[in-house]
Scaffold this motif. Structure first.
Motif, PDB file in Angstrom:
ATOM      1  N   ALA A  38       0.755  -1.236   0.091  1.00 18.41           N
ATOM      2  CA  ALA A  38      -0.154   0.110   0.129  1.00 18.41           C
ATOM      3  C   ALA A  38       0.901   1.355   0.095  1.00 18.41           C
ATOM      4  O   ALA A  38       0.707   2.288  -0.931  1.00 18.41           O
ATOM      5  CB  ALA A  38      -0.834  -0.056   1.321  1.00 18.41           C
ATOM      6  N   PHE A  39       1.850   1.171   0.866  1.00 17.21           N
ATOM      7  CA  PHE A  39       2.792   2.376   0.964  1.00 17.21           C
ATOM      8  C   PHE A  39       3.674   2.526  -0.078  1.00 17.21           C
ATOM      9  O   PHE A  39       4.291   3.674  -0.303  1.00 17.21           O
ATOM     10  CB  PHE A  39       3.442   2.479   2.417  1.00 17.21           C
ATOM     11  CG  PHE A  39       2.382   3.092   3.358  1.00 17.21           C
ATOM     12  CD1 PHE A  39       2.266   4.310   3.645  1.00 17.21           C
ATOM     13  CD2 PHE A  39       1.614   1.974   4.150  1.00 17.21           C
ATOM     14  CE1 PHE A  39       1.313   4.856   4.464  1.00 17.21           C
ATOM     15  CE2 PHE A  39       0.359   2.673   5.001  1.00 17.21           C
ATOM     16  CZ  PHE A  39       0.345   4.053   5.317  1.00 17.21           C
ATOM     17  N   ALA A  40       3.922   1.592  -0.970  1.00 16.05           N
ATOM     18  CA  ALA A  40       4.899   1.803  -2.170  1.00 16.05           C
ATOM     19  C   ALA A  40       4.004   2.136  -3.355  1.00 16.05           C
ATOM     20  O   ALA A  40       4.580   2.667  -4.243  1.00 16.05           O
ATOM     21  CB  ALA A  40       5.292   0.196  -2.505  1.00 16.05           C
ATOM     22  N   GLY A  41       2.630   2.217  -3.183  1.00 17.69           N
ATOM     23  CA  GLY A  41       1.764   2.826  -4.386  1.00 17.69           C
ATOM     24  C   GLY A  41       1.978   3.926  -4.713  1.00 17.69           C
ATOM     25  O   GLY A  41       2.065   4.413  -5.863  1.00 17.69           O
ATOM     26  N   PRO A  42       1.920   5.002  -3.751  1.00 16.62           N
ATOM     27  CA  PRO A  42       2.236   6.251  -4.417  1.00 16.62           C
ATOM     28  C   PRO A  42       3.755   6.505  -5.181  1.00 16.62           C
ATOM     29  O   PRO A  42       3.478   7.385  -6.312  1.00 16.62           O
ATOM     30  CB  PRO A  42       2.299   7.286  -2.859  1.00 16.62           C
ATOM     31  CG  PRO A  42       1.638   6.239  -1.980  1.00 16.62           C
ATOM     32  CD  PRO A  42       1.642   5.000  -2.500  1.00 16.62           C
ATOM     33  N   GLN A  43       4.518   5.840  -4.948  1.00 18.48           N
ATOM     34  CA  GLN A  43       5.797   6.168  -5.621  1.00 18.48           C
ATOM     35  C   GLN A  43       5.344   5.264  -7.045  1.00 18.48           C
ATOM     36  O   GLN A  43       5.698   6.093  -8.059  1.00 18.48           O
ATOM     37  CB  GLN A  43       6.929   5.267  -4.953  1.00 18.48           C
ATOM     38  CG  GLN A  43       8.369   5.205  -5.891  1.00 18.48           C
ATOM     39  CD  GLN A  43       8.826   6.805  -6.269  1.00 18.48           C
ATOM     40  OE1 GLN A  43       8.650   7.493  -5.116  1.00 18.48           O
ATOM     41  NE2 GLN A  43       9.322   6.979  -7.375  1.00 18.48           N
ATOM     42  N   LYS A  44       4.649   4.276  -7.321  1.00 22.00           N
ATOM     43  CA  LYS A  44       4.409   3.710  -8.575  1.00 22.00           C
ATOM     44  C   LYS A  44       3.608   4.837  -9.357  1.00 22.00           C
ATOM     45  O   LYS A  44       3.856   5.086 -10.618  1.00 22.00           O
ATOM     46  CB  LYS A  44       3.651   2.505  -8.219  1.00 22.00           C
ATOM     47  CG  LYS A  44       4.475   1.110  -7.937  1.00 22.00           C
ATOM     48  CD  LYS A  44       3.336   0.042  -7.832  1.00 22.00           C
ATOM     49  CE  LYS A  44       3.812  -1.160  -7.109  1.00 22.00           C
ATOM     50  NZ  LYS A  44       2.906  -1.936  -6.603  1.00 22.00           N
ATOM     51  N   LEU A  45       2.703   5.381  -8.654  1.00 24.46           N
ATOM     52  CA  LEU A  45       1.849   6.352  -9.363  1.00 24.46           C
ATOM     53  C   LEU A  45       2.643   7.865  -9.549  1.00 24.46           C
ATOM     54  O   LEU A  45       2.553   8.110 -10.780  1.00 24.46           O
ATOM     55  CB  LEU A  45       0.685   6.868  -8.372  1.00 24.46           C
ATOM     56  CG  LEU A  45      -0.493   7.463  -9.192  1.00 24.46           C
ATOM     57  CD1 LEU A  45      -1.025   6.584 -10.365  1.00 24.46           C
ATOM     58  CD2 LEU A  45      -1.799   7.746  -8.192  1.00 24.46           C
ATOM     59  N   ALA A  46       3.531   7.978  -8.696  1.00 22.99           N
ATOM     60  CA  ALA A  46       4.203   9.238  -9.306  1.00 22.99           C
ATOM     61  C   ALA A  46       5.273   9.102 -10.352  1.00 22.99           C
ATOM     62  O   ALA A  46       5.472   9.945 -11.281  1.00 22.99           O
ATOM     63  CB  ALA A  46       5.088   9.499  -7.935  1.00 22.99           C
ATOM     64  N   GLU A  47       5.889   7.932 -10.567  1.00 24.76           N
ATOM     65  CA  GLU A  47       6.628   7.470 -11.698  1.00 24.76           C
ATOM     66  C   GLU A  47       5.910   7.472 -12.917  1.00 24.76           C
ATOM     67  O   GLU A  47       6.257   7.864 -14.150  1.00 24.76           O
ATOM     68  CB  GLU A  47       7.322   6.140 -11.459  1.00 24.76           C
ATOM     69  CG  GLU A  47       8.356   6.263 -10.526  1.00 24.76           C
ATOM     70  CD  GLU A  47       8.948   4.809 -10.185  1.00 24.76           C
ATOM     71  OE1 GLU A  47       8.528   3.747 -10.783  1.00 24.76           O
ATOM     72  OE2 GLU A  47       9.783   4.691  -9.313  1.00 24.76           O
ATOM     73  N   ARG A  48       4.522   7.093 -12.881  1.00 21.53           N
ATOM     74  CA  ARG A  48       3.898   6.981 -14.084  1.00 21.53           C
ATOM     75  C   ARG A  48       3.182   8.170 -14.377  1.00 21.53           C
ATOM     76  O   ARG A  48       2.907   8.705 -15.623  1.00 21.53           O
ATOM     77  CB  ARG A  48       2.384   6.048 -13.799  1.00 21.53           C
ATOM     78  CG  ARG A  48       3.207   4.674 -13.436  1.00 21.53           C
ATOM     79  CD  ARG A  48       2.201   3.768 -13.105  1.00 21.53           C
ATOM     80  NE  ARG A  48       2.838   2.266 -12.570  1.00 21.53           N
ATOM     81  CZ  ARG A  48       2.142   1.033 -12.126  1.00 21.53           C
ATOM     82  NH1 ARG A  48       0.888   1.356 -11.822  1.00 21.53           N
ATOM     83  NH2 ARG A  48       2.726   0.297 -11.939  1.00 21.53           N
ATOM     84  N   LEU A  49       2.944   9.155 -13.485  1.00 21.69           N
ATOM     85  CA  LEU A  49       2.292  10.474 -13.773  1.00 21.69           C
ATOM     86  C   LEU A  49       3.292  11.618 -13.862  1.00 21.69           C
ATOM     87  O   LEU A  49       2.981  12.693 -14.137  1.00 21.69           O
ATOM     88  CB  LEU A  49       1.245  10.757 -12.604  1.00 21.69           C
ATOM     89  CG  LEU A  49       0.210  10.188 -12.628  1.00 21.69           C
ATOM     90  CD1 LEU A  49      -0.691  10.546 -11.171  1.00 21.69           C
ATOM     91  CD2 LEU A  49      -0.681  10.076 -13.659  1.00 21.69           C
TER      92      LEU A  49
END
Length: 191
Positions: A38-49
């Motif tokens: 869950a807490f790794a999710g924001p980094q994944k999204l930040a990389e994609r956006l």
């Protein structure tokens, strides 16, 4: 904030330590997946956006946002519902706090009870999730709101190992896991 150990990934943890929206999103995603995913999710999204701009996320076409959210590995195991919640939360932050996520817990020098009330108004934040996040702010992010420990209930207890608020390294992660496993077993046994 210097560092945290919430996802176990240094790059993800650095984002969580520095970006209040990333931290809040990690808490939102902490549902039906392991805490560190869950807490790794924001980094994944930040990389994609190309970053985590609250206003941009709030205004994105929902289908485009879902597409970014769903790229393998998906940000969450339930990408459709969680992408919608993240966008609703971003929209709420833009509307209520001018896009300043930290204002939820800093604007107007709020008490712990007021911060809890503000968190519970966010999409996807019920009583328990709001209390855990309040405890995380107090225990690891220097929140000094009067009465935050009381407002966070059992999650605010110093030295406890109940939630992500208490995870500071691999050992405490395992202690929190053991506590959660014990709670589930107790709940199952009482049925």
């Amino acid at each position: 904030m210097s560092s945290v150990f919430l996802s176990g990934d240094p790059k993800s943890d650095a984002l969580l330590a520095d970006d209040p929206f990333a931290l809040l999103m990690g808490m939102l995603l902490d549902q039906q997946v392991p805490m560190e995913i869950a807490f790794a999710g924001p980094q994944k999204l930040a990389e994609r956006l190309g970053g985590l701009d609250v206003a941009t996320i709030a205004e994105m076409n929902p289908d485009e946002f879902l597409e970014k959210f769903s790229i393998k590995p998906a940000v969450h195991r339930f990408p459709k519902s969680m992408a919608a919640r993240v966008q609703k939360m971003a929209a709420e932050i833009v509307e209520e706090y001018d896009g300043d996520t930290a204002a939820i817990w800093t604007s107007g020098n709020p008490t712990g009870a007021e911060v809890l009330k503000r968190l519970k108004k966010l999409p996807g934040f019920g009583e328990q999730k709001a209390k855990i996040f309040l405890a995380l702010l107090g225990k690891q992010f220097g929140l000094e709101a009067e009465g935050w420990r009381e407002a966070a209930g059992d999650y605010g207890v110093e030295g406890s190992r109940r939630s992500i608020a208490d995870v500071i390294d691999e050992d405490t992660l395992q202690e929190v896991r053991a506590f959660k496993k014990q709670q589930k077993a107790a709940a199952k046994a009482s049925k």
